[in-house]
Motif scaffolding. Structure first.
Motif, PDB file in Angstrom:
ATOM      1  N   ASP A 189       0.792  -1.231   0.000  1.00  0.00           N
ATOM      2  CA  ASP A 189       0.000   0.000   0.000  1.00  0.00           C
ATOM      3  C   ASP A 189       0.823   1.280   0.000  1.00  0.00           C
ATOM      4  OD1 ASP A 189      -2.090  -1.823   0.177  1.00  0.00           O
ATOM      5  OD2 ASP A 189      -2.294  -1.582   2.344  1.00  0.00           O
ATOM      6  N   ARG A 190       1.907   1.290   0.722  1.00  0.00           N
ATOM      7  CA  ARG A 190       2.700   2.524   0.805  1.00  0.00           C
ATOM      8  C   ARG A 190       3.791   2.592  -0.244  1.00  0.00           C
ATOM      9  NH1 ARG A 190       3.038   4.282   7.085  1.00  0.00           N
ATOM     10  NH2 ARG A 190       0.850   3.875   7.545  1.00  0.00           N
ATOM     11  N   VAL A 191       4.534   1.496  -0.432  1.00  0.00           N
ATOM     12  CA  VAL A 191       5.571   1.483  -1.470  1.00  0.00           C
ATOM     13  C   VAL A 191       4.917   1.331  -2.839  1.00  0.00           C
ATOM     14  CG1 VAL A 191       7.643   0.305  -2.318  1.00  0.00           C
ATOM     15  CG2 VAL A 191       7.288   0.559   0.140  1.00  0.00           C
ATOM     16  N   GLY A 192       3.798   0.610  -2.901  1.00  0.00           N
ATOM     17  CA  GLY A 192       3.076   0.449  -4.154  1.00  0.00           C
ATOM     18  C   GLY A 192       3.552  -0.713  -5.009  1.00  0.00           C
ATOM     19  N   LEU A 193       4.200  -1.704  -4.396  1.00  0.00           N
ATOM     20  CA  LEU A 193       4.654  -2.859  -5.163  1.00  0.00           C
ATOM     21  C   LEU A 193       3.465  -3.737  -5.548  1.00  0.00           C
ATOM     22  CD1 LEU A 193       7.858  -3.953  -3.188  1.00  0.00           C
ATOM     23  CD2 LEU A 193       7.694  -2.434  -5.174  1.00  0.00           C
ATOM     24  N   LYS A 194       3.538  -4.315  -6.731  1.00  0.00           N
ATOM     25  CA  LYS A 194       2.481  -5.210  -7.212  1.00  0.00           C
ATOM     26  C   LYS A 194       2.707  -6.614  -6.673  1.00  0.00           C
ATOM     27  CE  LYS A 194       1.695  -2.803 -11.595  1.00  0.00           C
ATOM     28  NZ  LYS A 194       0.776  -1.883 -11.137  1.00  0.00           N
ATOM     29  N   VAL A 195       1.627  -7.246  -6.209  1.00  0.00           N
ATOM     30  CA  VAL A 195       1.702  -8.618  -5.715  1.00  0.00           C
ATOM     31  C   VAL A 195       1.893  -9.546  -6.907  1.00  0.00           C
ATOM     32  CG1 VAL A 195       0.440 -10.472  -4.561  1.00  0.00           C
ATOM     33  CG2 VAL A 195       0.303  -8.130  -3.674  1.00  0.00           C
ATOM     34  N   LYS A 196       2.901 -10.402  -6.813  1.00  0.00           N
ATOM     35  CA  LYS A 196       3.184 -11.379  -7.861  1.00  0.00           C
ATOM     36  C   LYS A 196       2.586 -12.737  -7.522  1.00  0.00           C
ATOM     37  CE  LYS A 196       7.097 -13.235 -10.466  1.00  0.00           C
ATOM     38  NZ  LYS A 196       8.539 -13.105 -10.689  1.00  0.00           N
ATOM     39  N   LYS A 197       2.671 -13.117  -6.227  1.00  0.00           N
ATOM     40  CA  LYS A 197       2.156 -14.413  -5.794  1.00  0.00           C
ATOM     41  C   LYS A 197       1.857 -14.358  -4.309  1.00  0.00           C
ATOM     42  CE  LYS A 197       3.026 -19.302  -6.339  1.00  0.00           C
ATOM     43  NZ  LYS A 197       3.840 -20.310  -6.981  1.00  0.00           N
ATOM     44  N   GLU A 198       0.739 -14.981  -3.912  1.00  0.00           N
ATOM     45  CA  GLU A 198       0.363 -15.064  -2.504  1.00  0.00           C
ATOM     46  C   GLU A 198       0.303 -16.525  -2.084  1.00  0.00           C
ATOM     47  OE1 GLU A 198      -2.595 -12.298  -0.820  1.00  0.00           O
ATOM     48  OE2 GLU A 198      -2.903 -11.661  -2.896  1.00  0.00           O
ATOM     49  N   LEU A 199       0.976 -16.848  -0.983  1.00  0.00           N
ATOM     50  CA  LEU A 199       0.953 -18.165  -0.375  1.00  0.00           C
ATOM     51  C   LEU A 199       0.450 -18.011   1.059  1.00  0.00           C
ATOM     52  CD1 LEU A 199       4.487 -19.295  -1.621  1.00  0.00           C
ATOM     53  CD2 LEU A 199       2.281 -19.853  -2.657  1.00  0.00           C
ATOM     54  N   THR A 200       0.253 -19.095   1.750  1.00  0.00           N
ATOM     55  CA  THR A 200      -0.261 -19.037   3.120  1.00  0.00           C
ATOM     56  C   THR A 200       0.611 -18.180   4.029  1.00  0.00           C
ATOM     57  OG1 THR A 200      -1.203 -21.225   2.850  1.00  0.00           O
ATOM     58  CG2 THR A 200      -0.938 -20.434   5.108  1.00  0.00           C
ATOM     59  N   ASN A 201       1.914 -18.368   3.973  1.00  0.00           N
ATOM     60  CA  ASN A 201       2.838 -17.666   4.870  1.00  0.00           C
ATOM     61  C   ASN A 201       3.811 -16.763   4.137  1.00  0.00           C
ATOM     62  OD1 ASN A 201       1.996 -18.672   7.479  1.00  0.00           O
ATOM     63  ND2 ASN A 201       2.724 -20.656   6.758  1.00  0.00           N
ATOM     64  N   VAL A 227       4.119 -13.575   0.819  1.00  0.00           N
ATOM     65  CA  VAL A 227       3.620 -12.781  -0.300  1.00  0.00           C
ATOM     66  C   VAL A 227       4.834 -12.337  -1.103  1.00  0.00           C
ATOM     67  CG1 VAL A 227       2.401 -10.687  -1.005  1.00  0.00           C
ATOM     68  CG2 VAL A 227       1.590 -11.980   0.965  1.00  0.00           C
ATOM     69  N   GLY A 228       4.782 -12.595  -2.419  1.00  0.00           N
ATOM     70  CA  GLY A 228       5.857 -12.177  -3.314  1.00  0.00           C
ATOM     71  C   GLY A 228       5.454 -10.940  -4.085  1.00  0.00           C
ATOM     72  N   PHE A 229       6.335  -9.956  -4.112  1.00  0.00           N
ATOM     73  CA  PHE A 229       6.101  -8.707  -4.826  1.00  0.00           C
ATOM     74  C   PHE A 229       7.064  -8.571  -5.991  1.00  0.00           C
ATOM     75  CE2 PHE A 229       4.690  -7.746  -0.498  1.00  0.00           C
ATOM     76  CZ  PHE A 229       3.474  -7.126  -0.729  1.00  0.00           C
ATOM     77  N   VAL A 230       6.603  -7.949  -7.069  1.00  0.00           N
ATOM     78  CA  VAL A 230       7.489  -7.597  -8.173  1.00  0.00           C
ATOM     79  C   VAL A 230       8.450  -6.541  -7.644  1.00  0.00           C
ATOM     80  CG1 VAL A 230       7.617  -6.595 -10.483  1.00  0.00           C
ATOM     81  CG2 VAL A 230       5.702  -8.107  -9.868  1.00  0.00           C
ATOM     82  N   PHE A 231       9.751  -6.806  -7.786  1.00  0.00           N
ATOM     83  CA  PHE A 231      10.792  -5.908  -7.271  1.00  0.00           C
ATOM     84  C   PHE A 231      11.854  -5.782  -8.367  1.00  0.00           C
ATOM     85  CE2 PHE A 231      14.269  -4.758  -4.286  1.00  0.00           C
ATOM     86  CZ  PHE A 231      13.622  -3.781  -3.563  1.00  0.00           C
ATOM     87  N   GLY A 232      11.541  -4.976  -9.389  1.00  0.00           N
ATOM     88  CA  GLY A 232      12.407  -4.909 -10.562  1.00  0.00           C
ATOM     89  C   GLY A 232      12.406  -6.265 -11.251  1.00  0.00           C
ATOM     90  N   ASP A 233      13.585  -6.791 -11.530  1.00  0.00           N
ATOM     91  CA  ASP A 233      13.708  -8.113 -12.153  1.00  0.00           C
ATOM     92  C   ASP A 233      13.649  -9.229 -11.115  1.00  0.00           C
ATOM     93  OD1 ASP A 233      13.991  -6.906 -14.607  1.00  0.00           O
ATOM     94  OD2 ASP A 233      16.180  -6.976 -14.580  1.00  0.00           O
ATOM     95  N   MET A 234      13.496  -8.880  -9.852  1.00  0.00           N
ATOM     96  CA  MET A 234      13.497  -9.865  -8.777  1.00  0.00           C
ATOM     97  C   MET A 234      12.105  -9.973  -8.152  1.00  0.00           C
ATOM     98  SD  MET A 234      16.996  -9.098  -6.769  1.00  0.00           S
ATOM     99  CE  MET A 234      18.565  -9.444  -7.511  1.00  0.00           C
ATOM    100  N   THR A 235      11.973 -10.962  -7.265  1.00  0.00           N
ATOM    101  CA  THR A 235      10.777 -11.084  -6.450  1.00  0.00           C
ATOM    102  C   THR A 235      11.186 -10.850  -5.001  1.00  0.00           C
ATOM    103  OG1 THR A 235       9.820 -12.705  -7.974  1.00  0.00           O
ATOM    104  CG2 THR A 235       8.884 -12.598  -5.758  1.00  0.00           C
ATOM    105  N   LEU A 236      10.496  -9.941  -4.340  1.00  0.00           N
ATOM    106  CA  LEU A 236      10.702  -9.675  -2.920  1.00  0.00           C
ATOM    107  C   LEU A 236       9.642 -10.448  -2.157  1.00  0.00           C
ATOM    108  CD1 LEU A 236      11.912  -8.128  -0.498  1.00  0.00           C
ATOM    109  CD2 LEU A 236      10.262  -6.301  -0.999  1.00  0.00           C
ATOM    110  N   TRP A 237      10.079 -11.422  -1.368  1.00  0.00           N
ATOM    111  CA  TRP A 237       9.173 -12.245  -0.576  1.00  0.00           C
ATOM    112  C   TRP A 237       9.120 -11.729   0.850  1.00  0.00           C
ATOM    113  CZ3 TRP A 237       6.162 -15.776  -2.803  1.00  0.00           C
ATOM    114  CH2 TRP A 237       6.527 -16.237  -4.077  1.00  0.00           C
TER     115      TRP A 237
END
Length: 111
Positions: free
Chosen positions: A27-39, A41-51
């Motif tokens: 919400d504040r940084v504005g990263l897009k959710v790439k994948k959600e798991l039970t424990n 959440v992965g966000f698009v972080f440039g060419d990487m995924t921030l979990w």
């Protein structure tokens, strides 16, 4: 031997801080959710995924990084770092856990 950045960064967050941390990056940084798991959440972080990983028995935040190499065992020798297999299972991943001198956890694996 070449060692290069991987595609994943993980922030291991205590249970009581997880929801607010996920909300911060979404919400504040504005990263897009790439994948959600039970424990996790992965966000698009440039060419990487921030979990953002929820860890039940953790009292502080840890940052874990991924490194790619052709030979994880040789890379471990080159890094001069300890093997840390106790950290987390590596199902179907050809790699190993280690850490840098400051304690940052590194997943050294094949791409």
């Amino acid at each position: 031997m070449e060692i290069k950045p991987g595609k994943n960064i993980a922030i291991k967050v205590p249970l009581h801080k997880w929801a607010s941390t996920v909300a911060f990056y979404r919400d504040r940084v504005g990263l897009k959710v790439k994948k959600e798991l039970t424990n996790s959440v992965g966000f698009v972080f440039g060419d990487m995924t921030l979990w953002i990983d929820r860890v039940e028995r953790q009292s502080q935040v840890d940052v874990w990084l991924e490194l790619f190499t052709e030979d994880p065992d040789r890379a471990l020798e080159q890094l001069g770092s300890p093997r840390r297999d106790e950290l987390e299972p590596l199902d179907e991943v050809n790699g190993l856990w280690t850490s840098d001198p400051a304690g940052v956890v590194l997943l050294v694996r094949n791409e």
